[in-house]
Every structure is written in structure tokens, then in C-alpha cells.
Design a protein around this motif. Structure first.
Motif, PDB file in Angstrom:
ATOM      1  N   LEU A 177       0.838  -1.180   0.000  1.00 49.63           N
ATOM      2  CA  LEU A 177       0.000   0.000   0.000  1.00 49.63           C
ATOM      3  C   LEU A 177       0.883   1.242   0.000  1.00 49.63           C
ATOM      4  CD1 LEU A 177      -3.054   0.314   0.114  1.00 49.63           C
ATOM      5  CD2 LEU A 177      -2.847   0.687   2.570  1.00 49.63           C
ATOM      6  N   GLY A 178       0.583   2.159  -0.881  1.00 56.06           N
ATOM      7  CA  GLY A 178       1.385   3.374  -0.895  1.00 56.06           C
ATOM      8  C   GLY A 178       0.932   4.320  -1.979  1.00 56.06           C
ATOM      9  N   PRO A 179       1.267   5.589  -1.828  1.00 51.53           N
ATOM     10  CA  PRO A 179       0.866   6.576  -2.830  1.00 51.53           C
ATOM     11  C   PRO A 179       1.658   6.402  -4.126  1.00 51.53           C
ATOM     12  CG  PRO A 179       2.312   7.588  -1.200  1.00 51.53           C
ATOM     13  CD  PRO A 179       2.052   6.186  -0.737  1.00 51.53           C
ATOM     14  N   ASP A 180       1.249   7.136  -5.155  1.00 52.76           N
ATOM     15  CA  ASP A 180       1.998   7.101  -6.411  1.00 52.76           C
ATOM     16  C   ASP A 180       3.433   7.508  -6.144  1.00 52.76           C
ATOM     17  OD1 ASP A 180      -0.222   6.370  -7.744  1.00 52.76           O
ATOM     18  OD2 ASP A 180      -0.724   8.375  -8.470  1.00 52.76           O
ATOM     19  N   GLY A 181       4.360   6.810  -6.760  1.00 52.94           N
ATOM     20  CA  GLY A 181       5.756   7.176  -6.603  1.00 52.94           C
ATOM     21  C   GLY A 181       6.389   6.556  -5.375  1.00 52.94           C
ATOM     22  N   ALA A 182       5.668   5.659  -4.717  1.00 52.21           N
ATOM     23  CA  ALA A 182       6.219   5.042  -3.513  1.00 52.21           C
ATOM     24  C   ALA A 182       7.229   3.944  -3.861  1.00 52.21           C
ATOM     25  CB  ALA A 182       5.097   4.463  -2.662  1.00 52.21           C
ATOM     26  N   GLY A 183       7.190   3.502  -5.144  1.00 46.88           N
ATOM     27  CA  GLY A 183       8.125   2.452  -5.553  1.00 46.88           C
ATOM     28  C   GLY A 183       7.465   1.094  -5.717  1.00 46.88           C
ATOM     29  N   LYS A 184       6.138   1.079  -5.695  1.00 49.25           N
ATOM     30  CA  LYS A 184       5.423  -0.202  -5.795  1.00 49.25           C
ATOM     31  C   LYS A 184       5.694  -0.899  -7.122  1.00 49.25           C
ATOM     32  CE  LYS A 184       1.251   1.607  -5.369  1.00 49.25           C
ATOM     33  NZ  LYS A 184       1.380   3.075  -5.274  1.00 49.25           N
ATOM     34  N   THR A 185       5.544  -0.135  -8.225  1.00 44.75           N
ATOM     35  CA  THR A 185       5.721  -0.736  -9.545  1.00 44.75           C
ATOM     36  C   THR A 185       7.152  -1.235  -9.743  1.00 44.75           C
ATOM     37  OG1 THR A 185       3.972   0.607 -10.494  1.00 44.75           O
ATOM     38  CG2 THR A 185       5.588  -0.284 -12.023  1.00 44.75           C
ATOM     39  N   THR A 186       8.116  -0.423  -9.327  1.00 50.03           N
ATOM     40  CA  THR A 186       9.517  -0.822  -9.468  1.00 50.03           C
ATOM     41  C   THR A 186       9.790  -2.107  -8.696  1.00 50.03           C
ATOM     42  OG1 THR A 186      10.077   1.514  -9.625  1.00 50.03           O
ATOM     43  CG2 THR A 186      11.887  -0.005  -9.200  1.00 50.03           C
ATOM     44  N   LEU A 187       9.264  -2.167  -7.491  1.00 50.33           N
ATOM     45  CA  LEU A 187       9.460  -3.352  -6.663  1.00 50.33           C
ATOM     46  C   LEU A 187       8.863  -4.591  -7.342  1.00 50.33           C
ATOM     47  CD1 LEU A 187      10.405  -4.583  -4.020  1.00 50.33           C
ATOM     48  CD2 LEU A 187       8.267  -3.874  -2.953  1.00 50.33           C
ATOM     49  N   LEU A 188       7.622  -4.461  -7.831  1.00 50.64           N
ATOM     50  CA  LEU A 188       6.971  -5.611  -8.457  1.00 50.64           C
ATOM     51  C   LEU A 188       7.697  -6.038  -9.730  1.00 50.64           C
ATOM     52  CD1 LEU A 188       3.191  -4.808  -7.886  1.00 50.64           C
ATOM     53  CD2 LEU A 188       4.518  -6.683  -6.922  1.00 50.64           C
ATOM     54  N   ARG A 189       8.185  -5.037 -10.494  1.00 51.30           N
ATOM     55  CA  ARG A 189       8.901  -5.388 -11.725  1.00 51.30           C
ATOM     56  C   ARG A 189      10.186  -6.145 -11.416  1.00 51.30           C
ATOM     57  NH1 ARG A 189       8.168   0.049 -15.488  1.00 51.30           N
ATOM     58  NH2 ARG A 189       6.181  -0.578 -16.390  1.00 51.30           N
ATOM     59  N   MET A 190      10.853  -5.767 -10.362  1.00 48.57           N
ATOM     60  CA  MET A 190      12.065  -6.503  -9.988  1.00 48.57           C
ATOM     61  C   MET A 190      11.699  -7.922  -9.580  1.00 48.57           C
ATOM     62  SD  MET A 190      14.652  -3.870  -8.099  1.00 48.57           S
ATOM     63  CE  MET A 190      13.557  -3.143  -6.906  1.00 48.57           C
ATOM     64  N   LEU A 191      10.583  -8.064  -8.851  1.00 53.49           N
ATOM     65  CA  LEU A 191      10.162  -9.402  -8.423  1.00 53.49           C
ATOM     66  C   LEU A 191       9.733 -10.242  -9.624  1.00 53.49           C
ATOM     67  CD1 LEU A 191       8.146  -8.558  -5.194  1.00 53.49           C
ATOM     68  CD2 LEU A 191      10.531  -9.296  -5.421  1.00 53.49           C
ATOM     69  N   ALA A 192       9.242  -9.576 -10.680  1.00 56.82           N
ATOM     70  CA  ALA A 192       8.798 -10.303 -11.870  1.00 56.82           C
ATOM     71  C   ALA A 192       9.962 -10.678 -12.775  1.00 56.82           C
ATOM     72  CB  ALA A 192       7.785  -9.460 -12.648  1.00 56.82           C
ATOM     73  N   GLY A 193      11.161 -10.193 -12.431  1.00 54.02           N
ATOM     74  CA  GLY A 193      12.327 -10.553 -13.226  1.00 54.02           C
ATOM     75  C   GLY A 193      12.491  -9.713 -14.471  1.00 54.02           C
ATOM     76  N   ILE A 194      11.773  -8.592 -14.590  1.00 51.63           N
ATOM     77  CA  ILE A 194      11.913  -7.784 -15.797  1.00 51.63           C
ATOM     78  C   ILE A 194      12.704  -6.507 -15.534  1.00 51.63           C
ATOM     79  CG2 ILE A 194       9.912  -8.654 -17.017  1.00 51.63           C
ATOM     80  CD1 ILE A 194       8.286  -6.388 -15.993  1.00 51.63           C
ATOM     81  N   LEU A 195      13.135  -6.319 -14.301  1.00 53.07           N
ATOM     82  CA  LEU A 195      13.964  -5.167 -13.976  1.00 53.07           C
ATOM     83  C   LEU A 195      15.058  -5.697 -13.058  1.00 53.07           C
ATOM     84  CD1 LEU A 195      13.645  -2.146 -14.672  1.00 53.07           C
ATOM     85  CD2 LEU A 195      12.608  -1.838 -12.434  1.00 53.07           C
ATOM     86  N   THR A 196      16.303  -5.391 -13.379  1.00 56.48           N
ATOM     87  CA  THR A 196      17.403  -5.913 -12.577  1.00 56.48           C
ATOM     88  C   THR A 196      17.651  -5.005 -11.382  1.00 56.48           C
ATOM     89  OG1 THR A 196      18.320  -6.569 -14.689  1.00 56.48           O
ATOM     90  CG2 THR A 196      19.715  -6.854 -12.759  1.00 56.48           C
ATOM     91  N   PRO A 197      17.653  -5.575 -10.180  1.00 58.96           N
ATOM     92  CA  PRO A 197      17.891  -4.753  -8.988  1.00 58.96           C
ATOM     93  C   PRO A 197      19.332  -4.248  -8.969  1.00 58.96           C
ATOM     94  CG  PRO A 197      17.024  -6.933  -8.412  1.00 58.96           C
ATOM     95  CD  PRO A 197      17.418  -6.973  -9.840  1.00 58.96           C
ATOM     96  N   ASP A 198      19.542  -3.126  -8.274  1.00 53.56           N
ATOM     97  CA  ASP A 198      20.901  -2.613  -8.114  1.00 53.56           C
ATOM     98  C   ASP A 198      21.597  -3.260  -6.928  1.00 53.56           C
ATOM     99  OD1 ASP A 198      20.693  -0.936 -10.270  1.00 53.56           O
ATOM    100  OD2 ASP A 198      19.896   0.729  -9.091  1.00 53.56           O
ATOM    101  N   GLY A 199      20.792  -3.783  -6.013  1.00 52.09           N
ATOM    102  CA  GLY A 199      21.400  -4.437  -4.862  1.00 52.09           C
ATOM    103  C   GLY A 199      20.345  -5.215  -4.101  1.00 52.09           C
ATOM    104  N   GLY A 200      20.818  -6.069  -3.181  1.00 45.29           N
ATOM    105  CA  GLY A 200      19.885  -6.856  -2.397  1.00 45.29           C
ATOM    106  C   GLY A 200      19.525  -8.135  -3.115  1.00 45.29           C
ATOM    107  N   ALA A 201      18.638  -8.927  -2.507  1.00 44.88           N
ATOM    108  CA  ALA A 201      18.261 -10.201  -3.098  1.00 44.88           C
ATOM    109  C   ALA A 201      16.772 -10.419  -2.942  1.00 44.88           C
ATOM    110  CB  ALA A 201      19.031 -11.325  -2.414  1.00 44.88           C
ATOM    111  N   ALA A 202      16.225 -11.222  -3.818  1.00 48.14           N
ATOM    112  CA  ALA A 202      14.817 -11.585  -3.698  1.00 48.14           C
ATOM    113  C   ALA A 202      14.614 -12.979  -4.249  1.00 48.14           C
ATOM    114  CB  ALA A 202      13.951 -10.577  -4.448  1.00 48.14           C
ATOM    115  N   LEU A 203      13.886 -13.776  -3.500  1.00 45.98           N
ATOM    116  CA  LEU A 203      13.485 -15.102  -3.955  1.00 45.98           C
ATOM    117  C   LEU A 203      11.992 -15.063  -4.213  1.00 45.98           C
ATOM    118  CD1 LEU A 203      15.286 -17.636  -1.564  1.00 45.98           C
ATOM    119  CD2 LEU A 203      15.805 -17.149  -3.965  1.00 45.98           C
ATOM    120  N   VAL A 204      11.601 -15.452  -5.420  1.00 48.13           N
ATOM    121  CA  VAL A 204      10.182 -15.516  -5.746  1.00 48.13           C
ATOM    122  C   VAL A 204       9.892 -16.940  -6.203  1.00 48.13           C
ATOM    123  CG1 VAL A 204       8.333 -14.621  -7.198  1.00 48.13           C
ATOM    124  CG2 VAL A 204      10.134 -13.084  -6.400  1.00 48.13           C
TER     125      VAL A 204
END
Lengths: 376, 309
Positions: free
Chosen positions: B36-63
Motif C-alpha cells: 500500500l502506498g501513494p503514487d511514486g512510492a516504488g510499488k511498480t519498481t518493486l513488483l517489476r524486480m520481483l517479476a524478473g523484468i527489472l534488474t535490482p541494483d542491490g539486495g536479493a529476492a526469492l520468488v
């Protein structure tokens, strides 16, 4: 490549659902060829000529009479000098001039080549080459009859007077025209490059614009499957354009293909690959479909029209442009297409062009594939 | 049982803008989890990284058990992803869209056909199967997109603002469908700018400026609000809001419809303190009462703690 057929089928559905691109792909060759076909036909019936007779002898007058008798040439008066002929061209009152210089008759009698100068208004480049060949032919035929008459009058066998006649055609304003009908083979190339590049220019950028690229990016489909699947329907479409263009050239122009049509089709596919690659390349680079289509038309149609030898022979260009022209797949395809359609030659004669075109196509395809990214 | 999604220190930067800033998150299997968050909170970027279509700059995620950096294609095969923008083909019919997506995921043909019927039935789209997607209403388009995201039986469903721009009835419909999925073993991670949508999730993370401000159930989040919440009913909300700024212990006030939600620090009789202050300022009051903080109050409080004005 397991997912490739699904991509190809989807792309085909897009084509079928958007009649505009289909109409463009199949209608444009027809329209272009008909336009050229009718323009040429129309102009030949109206080829108006003027005569400059500086010889003023019985022979020169006879030749003028014989040329005037050719039904497709319309006599529109005498002129005094070549300059006057040029002025009549500029005023569009004539498009052909026949100049008989002093000494025409004497040369004929002395069995030296008798000079006849034929001037053609080359301002209208697409028809001038036809007119030139036609006028030369008409004058030569008239000259032949003149020689026959002379031979009969002089009581000598015709053989002795053969080749005693020389037509020197000169094209004004646009001296680089070749006398052969090479429009149809050239048009095949132009149509192919234009349609292939503009049609494929949408395949990637359209998905990006519509937002559907995200669906593809998030799916396990590979870049190779996407590229091949997307290009395949256009390759099929382009092939039908080759068939269409060659067939129309046959029907409208009467340009009967002399060589192996299968070879022509196979090499067309190689050529089309280069145009598809260009379209794909710009589709990957551009942000909007508009930009992509403009870029690909700029990059294909303009050089093909000017540099490839479609209208102007490459060998008459400055060296820099000649080198540049060799880098265009279209230049090689023009040679190949003319060689197969007009001269009826096979691979043995044109292999250097085939090789160059294939290498260029592959290089372009490589560049496009490298630009293709399955990421957002 | 391992988590369906586990994120540790995930970061993404666009130029100088930090879109996602060291996010940690864990979504359990079979859960409906809301971002939950307002526009520009980073929701879309986060989901795209989890979907494997955007490469993260750091950190890890297992989906779905796969690493999004090391094996994005493995992730893609196991998840369904619904982008914020309608991403299907308007000139293709519902059936054609579903067939295409099914073959992208190499769903066996017989199973794809069976699933297609099942999904269309579930979403009430069966009567429109031969209609071009571009001619569907907004709500139907989203249902079709959901069907497409489910046609290969994904373990995890990532939905980016699935109901933004959809009418309330369709939105309720959509959530009714989502609610049935956990029973079939599907984990859902969805983003939303709407507070009311959050109540349909089992657990939530509140996102702002690329960071997770808090996470938990709705009750946990609301209960975490410090101080006292007061609801002020007044015909002069604007004047009241201005006057409150000078009240000692005033933490925040936010308009809620025709009332004002005021948060005061603990201590003393808050209602009396506030009433006296506003009356002294000449603000007409209809009613003042203490209330249980709602999710939105929690969000306001968290945002305020995030960047003290």
C-alpha cells in the motif's frame, strides 16, 4: 524456438485485423507498377519530335519523311539549330529532336557511317530512357529503309550498304540514363525495401507503446523466438510482393522474366531480410511508431531511389558515392534483379553481388538483434 | 514451509532517484499480501524486480523459490504478472489472447483449453470469449488480464494496481475472484494506492519513498499508532485545522470526509483539551470523540514520523 509459431500466429492476426497494413503491402506494388506502366505508355504515344535538317539533301529529306511515318512519333515542325530544339524542350513543345548535320548524304553515298543525332528530353527521367530506346529504334528502322531504297536505286546488293548508318542518341538534362528497360526489376527492389522496412518498423515499438511489451518481457519467451516469430509473417508477405511485382511487370510492362524465377525469389528473400532488419532496428531504437516508420523510410527509400542504381547508374557516380552504394544491399539487388529478369543469367554471373548482399543482410540482422532487448 | 516471496535489502536507483530503498519483505504461501502506498512510492519498481523484468541494483529476492537476479527466467515461468497498464492485445479476442499467453508459457494444449474454460467461467467472461479485448469494459479487461496471468498455473501472482481505474462493482468482483485463489495454492502480492483495498489483504506493507514504513495485518498496523485519535465534527474544518497547529501535544490532523482526524500525544483528557483549545480560537464544534485509529491514520502517522515537518 518452441514458442516461435505462437508469436508468428499472433503477429499474423495483427496483420489480418489491421487491413491498412495489408492493403499497403499488397496494394502499393500494384499502384506503383500501374502508375509507371501507364505513364510510360501514355508518353510514348505523344512523343513529339522536331527536325533540324542542316544537310538539306534528298537523302536527309527522305529520312525525315520515313521517321514522320512512324505512328508513335508526332512530327511538330522543323528547327534551325540544336539550341532551338533545347528551347522547345524547355517549353515542353517537343521531347525529341533529330539533327542531320551537313555531310549526311555524302557519308551515306561514300558508305561511311552517316551520323544522325537524336536528342531526348531527359527531364522526365522515368520515361526518357524508354523514349530514348524507342526514338533510336524508330530512327534506325527509318534509316534502314532509307538504305534499302538507296541500294535499290544504286543497283548494289543491300549487304554492301549495311552498317552504313549510325544513330547517336544524346539525352539532355539527364545524361546518365541507360537505354534498357530496367524500371521493373528496379521497382521490385524499391517496393520490397519500402514495404518490408516500414511494416516491420512497428513490431517492437508498437508493443512498447501499447504496453504489451511488459507481458512479453515478463513471460519466458526468448528474444530469438520473438524476433523470428515477428519477422516470419512479414517475410511471407514480402514474398507475395515479389510474385506480385514480377507478375505485374510481365502483364503491364510486358517485361518477360528471362531467368530462373525461383532463384530470383530466393535472392529476394535474402534482400528482404536486410530491409526487415532495418525496420526491426529502428523499431528497437525509436520511442514511437511514428518515429520508427519515418526513420525506416528515410533509411531505405531515399538511398534506394538515389544510390542503388534504381534511376542513376552507379558507375557514373563520384567515387565516394560508388563506394557508399556498394554498402547498400539494394545496389546489389538491383544488379541481381536486372540480371535475372532482363538478361536471364544465373548464379555464375552474379555471385559477387549475391555474396555482398548476403553478407550485408546478415550484418544488418545482427545489428538489429543486438539492439533488441527483452527488458523494459 | 518456505516463503513464497522473500526480499532482503532490495534496491533500485533511476539516476539520482532512489525508487526502491533497501526493502525487506516476506510473503507466506497462500497469502494475499498488499503493498500500500501513494503514487511514486516504488510499488511498480518493486513488483517489476520481483517479476524478473527489472534488474535490482542491490539486495536479493526469492520468488517462488527462484532468485530474481540469478534466474529471472525461472521466476517468470513460475509467476503470473499483471502490469499496471493493460498489456494484452486489443485486436485479439479473449480466446486468442489466452491461447497466445498459454503458448508463451508452454502450457500443454489440452490443459490450456481446460484452464481457459475454467478461468473464463470463474470470471464471468465465457459469453464474451470471441469478443476482441479492445471492446471490453475496463473491469472485464482486468479480469481477462487476470485470466491470462493464471493460465499457466503460477505459484505466485504479482498484481500491479489491478483495480486502479476500475469501477467499484467490478473491483469488488475482482477481489471476490482473488479471494478464491489462495485455496488453490496461489500466493498473491498486489499493490494499491487505495486504503479500502488493503482490508481485503491478509497482510500489508505500507510503502513510501521506496521504503517499507511498516508491515503487518490491518489491526496490527492501526494498533501501532501512538497517541490518541480524536474525531472532530465541525462545519469549519479548515479553521479548526489551522487552530490545532498551536495546541500543545498536537501531532497531526487530516480531513476525513466532513470530519477531521486529530492525533494528540497521550496524557490528560484529550477531548477536553482539544475542545477548550478550539472554542478559545472561536471554531464552532459539533462533536469531539475519541476513535480507534484506522489504517489511514496509521499511514499518516508513519509518514509524519518518516519526515518530521
Amino acid at each position: 524456438m518452441k514458442r516461435m509459431p505462437a508469436v508468428a500466429w499472433k503477429e499474423t492476426l495483427h496483420l489480418l485485423r489491421d487491413p491498412r497494413s495489408l492493403v499497403a503491402a499488397l496494394g502499393l506494388p500494384v499502384v506503383l507498377l500501374l502508375l509507371y506502366g501507364y505513364a510510360v505508355d501514355f508518353d510514348l504515344k505523344q512523343l513529339r519530335f522536331v527536325v533540324v535538317d542542316q544537310d538539306r539533301t534528298a537523302s536527309s529529306r527522305q529520312l525525315v519523311e520515313l521517321v514522320r511515318a512512324v505512328p508513335q512519333l508526332v512530327y511538330s515542325g522543323h528547327a534551325e539549330t540544336a539550341d532551338e530544339v533545347e528551347r522547345l524542350f524547355a517549353e515542353r513543345r517537343a521531347s525529341m529532336g533529330m539533327i542531320l548535320v551537313p555531310g549526311f548524304e555524302r557519308a551515306l553515298k561514300e558508305r561511311r557511317p552517316a551520323p544522325v543525332q537524336v536528342l531526348i528530353d531527359g527531364a522526365d527521367g522515368s520515361t526518357a530512357q524508354i523514349a530514348q530506346g524507342y526514338a533510336s529504334g524508330a530512327v534506325l528502322a527509318a534509316g534502314q529503309r532509307l538504305i534499302e531504297r538507296e541500294a535499290r536505286a544504286m543497283g548494289v546488293p543491300l549487304r554492301q550498304l549495311q552498317s552504313g548508318f549510325e544513330v547517336r542518341p544524346r539525352v539532355l538534362y539527364n545524361p546518365n540514363l541507360e537505354s534498357r528497360v530496367f524500371l521493373v526489376p528496379g521497382l521490385v527492389g524499391l517496393i520490397l525495401v519500402m514495404l518490408s522496412a516500414s511494416l516491420t518498423s512497428g513490431v517492437v515499438v508498437r508493443e512498447r507503446e501499447r504496453g504489451s511489451f511488459e507481458l512479453l518481457a515478463a513471460s519466458p519467451v526468448s528474444s530469438a523466438e520473438l524476433i523470428v516469430g515477428k519477422l516470419l509473417p512479414y517475410l511471407v508477405l514480402a514474398t507475395s510482393d515479389v510474385v506480385l511485382a514480377v507478375g505485374m511487370g510481365w502483364l503491364v510492362f510486358g517485361v518477360v522474366p528471362q531467368g530462373n524465377l525461383l532463384l530470383l525469389f530466393a535472392l529476394s528473400l535474402v534482400f528482404v531480410l536486410s530491409a526487415l532488419a532495418l525496420g526491426l532496428f529502428f523499431s528497437c531504437v525509436a520511442r514511437t511508431q511514428q518515429t520508427a516508420i519515418q526513420l525506416s523510410i528515410m533509411a531505405t527509400v531515399v538511398p534506394t531511389m538515389t544510390l542503388s542504381g534504381f534511376a542513376f547508374p552507379v558507375r557514373n557516380m563520384p567515387l565516394v558515392l560508388q563506394v557508399l552504394a556498394q554498402l547498400l544491399p539494394a545496389t546489389h539487388f538491383m544488379v541481381i534483379s536486372r540480371a535475372i529478369i532482363l538478361k536471364g543469367v544465373g548464379l555464375a554471373e552474379i555471385w559477387p553481388n549475391v555474396l555482398a548482399m548476403t553478407v550485408l543482410s546478415l550484418l544488418l540482422m545482427r545489428a538489429a538483434v543486438r539492439k533488441f532487448r527483452k527488458t523494459l | 514451509m518456505s516463503a513464497a516471496v522473500s526480499i532482503a535489502g532490495l534496491r533500485k536507483r533511476f539516476g539520482s532517484h532512489l525508487a526502491v530503498d533497501a526493502v525487506d519483505l516476506e510473503v507466506r504461501r497462500g497469502e494475499i499480501y498488499g503493498l500500500l502506498g501513494p503514487d511514486g512510492a516504488g510499488k511498480t519498481t518493486l513488483l517489476r524486480m520481483l517479476a524478473g523484468i527489472l534488474t535490482p541494483d542491490g539486495g536479493a529476492a526469492l520468488v517462488a523459490g527462484r532468485d530474481v537476479v540469478a534466474d529471472p527466467e525461472g521466476v517468470k515461468q513460475r509467476i503470473g504478472y499483471l502490469s499496471q497498464r493493460f498489456s494484452l492485445y486489443g485486436d485479439l479476442t479473449i480466446n486468442e489472447n489466452l491461447e497466445f499467453v498459454a503458448s508463451l508459457y508452454q502450457t500443454p494444449r489440452a490443459e490450456a483449453l481446460r484452464l481457459r474454460e475454467e478461468l473464463l467461467e470463474m470470471c464471468g467472461l465465457a459469453p464474451f470469449a470471441r469478443r476482441q479485448a479492445g471492446r471490453l469494459s475496463g473491469g472485464m479487461k482486468q479480469k481477462l488480464a487476470l485470466c491470462c496471468a493464471l493460465i499457466h498455473r503460477p505459484e505466485v501472482l504479482l498484481l500491479d494496481e489491478p483495480t486502479t481505474g476500475v469501477d467499484p462493482v467490478s473491483r469488488r468482483d475482482f477481489h471476490r475472484i482473488l479471494a478464491r485463489l489462495p485455496d488453490q495454492g496461489v500466493t498473491i502480492l498486489l499493490s494499491s494506492p487505495y486504503m479500502d483495498e488493503a482490508s481485503r489483504c491478509h497482510r500489508l506493507a505500507l510503502l513510501a519513498h521506496g521504503r517499507v514504513l511498516a508491515s503487518g495485518t490491518t489491526a496490527e498496523l492501526a494498533g501501532g499508532v501512538s497517541g490518541v485519535m480524536l474525531e472532530v465534527l465541525t462545519p469549519a474544518a479548515r479553521a479548526a485545522s489551522q487552530a490545532l497547529a498551536s495546541l500543545p501535544g498536537h501531532l497531526s490532523n487530516t480531513p476525513f470526509g466532513d470530519s477531521l482526524h486529530v492525533r494528540l500525544s497521550d496524557g490528560g483528557d484529550a477531548v477536553a483539551r482539544l475542545t477548550a483549545h478550539l472554542q478559545a480560537a472561536g471554531v464552532a464544534l459539533r462533536e469531539v470523540r475519541t476513535i480507534e485509529p484506522a489504517l489511514e491514520d496509521a499511514f499518516v502517522a508513519l509518514l509524519q514520523a518518516e519526515q518530521p515537518a
